[in-house]
Design an enzyme around this catalytic site. Structure first.
Site, short mmCIF file in Angstrom:
data_model
loop_
_atom_site.label_atom_id
_atom_site.label_comp_id
_atom_site.label_asym_id
_atom_site.label_seq_id
_atom_site.Cartn_x
_atom_site.Cartn_y
_atom_site.Cartn_z
N PRO A 25 0.83 -1.21 0.00
CA PRO A 25 0.00 0.00 0.00
C PRO A 25 0.87 1.25 0.00
O PRO A 25 1.82 1.35 0.77
CB PRO A 25 -0.80 -0.12 1.30
CG PRO A 25 -0.01 -1.06 2.15
CD PRO A 25 0.70 -1.99 1.23
N CYS A 27 0.40 5.45 -0.06
CA CYS A 27 -0.46 6.64 -0.06
C CYS A 27 -0.10 7.56 -1.21
O CYS A 27 1.08 7.79 -1.49
CB CYS A 27 -0.33 7.38 1.27
SG CYS A 27 -1.04 6.53 2.66
N ALA A 59 -3.46 3.12 2.16
CA ALA A 59 -4.18 3.29 3.43
C ALA A 59 -5.50 4.02 3.17
O ALA A 59 -5.51 5.12 2.65
CB ALA A 59 -3.32 4.07 4.41
N GLN A 102 -6.19 -1.81 2.35
CA GLN A 102 -5.64 -1.55 3.67
C GLN A 102 -6.55 -0.56 4.40
O GLN A 102 -6.69 0.58 3.97
CB GLN A 102 -4.22 -1.00 3.59
CG GLN A 102 -3.56 -0.88 4.96
CD GLN A 102 -2.24 -0.14 4.94
OE1 GLN A 102 -2.21 1.06 4.67
NE2 GLN A 102 -1.16 -0.84 5.23
N TYR A 185 0.54 4.78 13.19
CA TYR A 185 -0.88 5.13 13.09
C TYR A 185 -1.66 4.50 14.24
O TYR A 185 -1.08 3.88 15.14
CB TYR A 185 -1.40 4.78 11.71
CG TYR A 185 -0.66 5.55 10.63
CD1 TYR A 185 -0.62 6.94 10.65
CD2 TYR A 185 0.05 4.89 9.63
CE1 TYR A 185 0.10 7.66 9.70
CE2 TYR A 185 0.77 5.60 8.67
CZ TYR A 185 0.79 6.98 8.73
OH TYR A 185 1.51 7.69 7.79
N ARG A 233 -0.83 -5.36 8.93
CA ARG A 233 0.53 -4.86 8.75
C ARG A 233 0.99 -4.29 10.09
O ARG A 233 0.26 -3.55 10.74
CB ARG A 233 0.59 -3.78 7.67
CG ARG A 233 2.02 -3.47 7.24
CD ARG A 233 2.10 -2.46 6.12
NE ARG A 233 3.36 -2.59 5.40
CZ ARG A 233 3.79 -1.71 4.49
NH1 ARG A 233 3.04 -0.67 4.16
NH2 ARG A 233 4.93 -1.90 3.88
N LEU A 304 13.26 -2.08 1.40
CA LEU A 304 14.48 -2.09 0.60
C LEU A 304 14.78 -3.46 0.03
O LEU A 304 15.93 -3.94 0.04
CB LEU A 304 15.67 -1.54 1.40
CG LEU A 304 15.76 -0.01 1.48
CD1 LEU A 304 16.99 0.43 2.25
CD2 LEU A 304 15.78 0.60 0.08
N ARG A 327 8.39 1.42 -3.28
CA ARG A 327 9.16 2.38 -4.09
C ARG A 327 9.87 1.71 -5.26
O ARG A 327 10.00 2.32 -6.32
CB ARG A 327 10.16 3.10 -3.19
CG ARG A 327 9.49 3.93 -2.10
CD ARG A 327 10.46 4.53 -1.12
NE ARG A 327 9.74 4.97 0.09
CZ ARG A 327 10.31 5.58 1.11
NH1 ARG A 327 11.61 5.81 1.10
NH2 ARG A 327 9.60 5.95 2.16
#
Length: 373
Positions: A25, A27, A59, A102, A185, A233, A304, A327
């Site tokens: 997920p 944002c 999210a 999510q 969160y 998660r 990563l 990413r």
């Protein structure tokens, strides 16, 4: 020669994924009043056609005040449901990948600016700000407005919000649900003694701090049809002395497993501005590996993981059951294609793109069906 582990099917309850590459997920801060926009058609369409085995939506807030920013995606009323239905319809017509949602509440990290605007808290009196809410009246960062400390009626409202969003997701044909219990969160805030100093049944001892996240999980699991996977998660550690840690995460994983979790998605950090993270390739994988080894819960590694050989080694070594990319996929939207070419596997791709197969790899692409139940 055996097939690459990365391209073996993965079963999550009754959902079977074609491979073990998951879109994490991410944002986008591009919704309007919680509603998905044309940006989401473009963004999700590219990711859906990437060849990954599962696409997880960003999210998605259970209420307006649960959003990280005023531009976050939500699924909390008929308007946000219609908007997401339109986007998913457009994406699924051409790239029918299984989709997970999510479900999230930002807690004290809500009412913020978008990252490209600095990410700072927006004060409640600002037109794009609001009073945040959290387990305790402790702000995330110095100088921020303290959140409202949730009372028991607030907890019921939020649990009901998680359930209502899950039910809307089921109406949209969502294939799986992930609860966001990571990155500082709300559910993570309940878990960490750095953010949760309550004196009632939801604070103090580990069992009490886990209570509300587990109640939300149980409520969502009950609202989702049997066989359709639900998981969480988590941040395995706050990377701060005295904060949430791996031992707590192991206890949480066991409790989730006992309540029917299909998997656990293992990240870290995000709760405290004092965190010190030794970032490097696969730096969170050891957390996933230990959780998998000690609990047997299907485990998703993230962080990563950028190279196909690296991802394959994680799975071959038994450190996780799947890898989640964010990413790396934004940078290379064809990462699964390139991984299949490198590892000698096949990957799903739209027929419109088949002529892009490199010379000598004429059997790289397939049009086999996604998500067989």
């Amino acid at each position: 020669m055996s097939a690459p582990r990365l391209f073996e099917p993965l079963r999550l309850d009754d959902l079977v994924l074609e491979n073990r590459i998951l879109v994490a997920p991410m944002c986008q801060y591009s919704a309007r009043d919680g509603a998905a926009t044309d940006w989401h058609v473009m963004h999700l369409g590219q990711l859906a056609a990437s060849g990954a085995g599962l696409l997880t939506l960003e999210a998605t807030a259970i209420s307006p005040e649960a959003r990280i920013t005023a531009w976050d995606l939500g699924l909390y009323d008929d308007a946000t449901e219609r908007a997401l239905a339109r986007v998913l319809g457009a994406v699924r017509e051409y790239a029918p990948v299984p989709v997970a949602l999510q479900i999230a509440h930002a807690g004290r990290k809500a009412s913020s600016r978008a990252p490209w605007d600095g990410g700072a808290q927006i004060p409640p009196e600002h037109p794009q700000g609001w009073r945040t809410e959290a387990p305790s009246a402790i702000p995330h960062g110095a100088g921020e407005v303290a959140p409202h400390a949730l009372d028991l009626s607030d907890l019921k409202r939020i649990r009901d919000g998680f359930v209502a969003t899950a039910r809307r997701a089921m109406r949209l044909g969502i294939d799986g649900v992930e609860l966001h219990g990571a990155h500082g969160y709300l559910l993570h805030q309940f878990l960490s003694p750095l953010a949760n100093t309550r004196g009632d049944a939801y604070g103090g001892a580990l069992e009490n701090r886990m209570r509300f996240p587990l109640e939300c999980f149980e409520a969502v699991r009950d609202a989702v049809p049997a066989g359709r996977p639900v998981w969480m998660r988590v941040s395995a550690t706050d990377w701060v002395e005295g904060g949430w840690d791996l031992e707590g995460t192991l206890a949480l994983a066991e409790a989730l497993k006992a309540r029917g979790a299909a998997a656990i998605h293992v990240s870290s950090g995000g709760l405290s501005t004092a965190q010190t993270i030794p970032v490097g390739p696969g730096y969170q994988v050891p957390f996933a590996a230990r959780i998998k080894a000690e609990t047997g819960l299907p485990t998703i590694a993230v962080g990563l993981i950028t190279q196909p050989a690296q991802a394959e080694a994680i799975l071959q070594n038994g450190q996780a059951d799947a890898v989640s990319l964010a990413r790396a996929l934004l940078y290379d939207l064809r990462w699964p294609w390139h991984a299949a070419a490198e590892l000698g596997a096949q990957v799903r791709a739209p027929k419109q793109y088949w002529r892009s197969q490199p010379h000598g790899l004429k059997h790289l692409f397939t049009d086999s069906a996604f998500g067989q139940r």
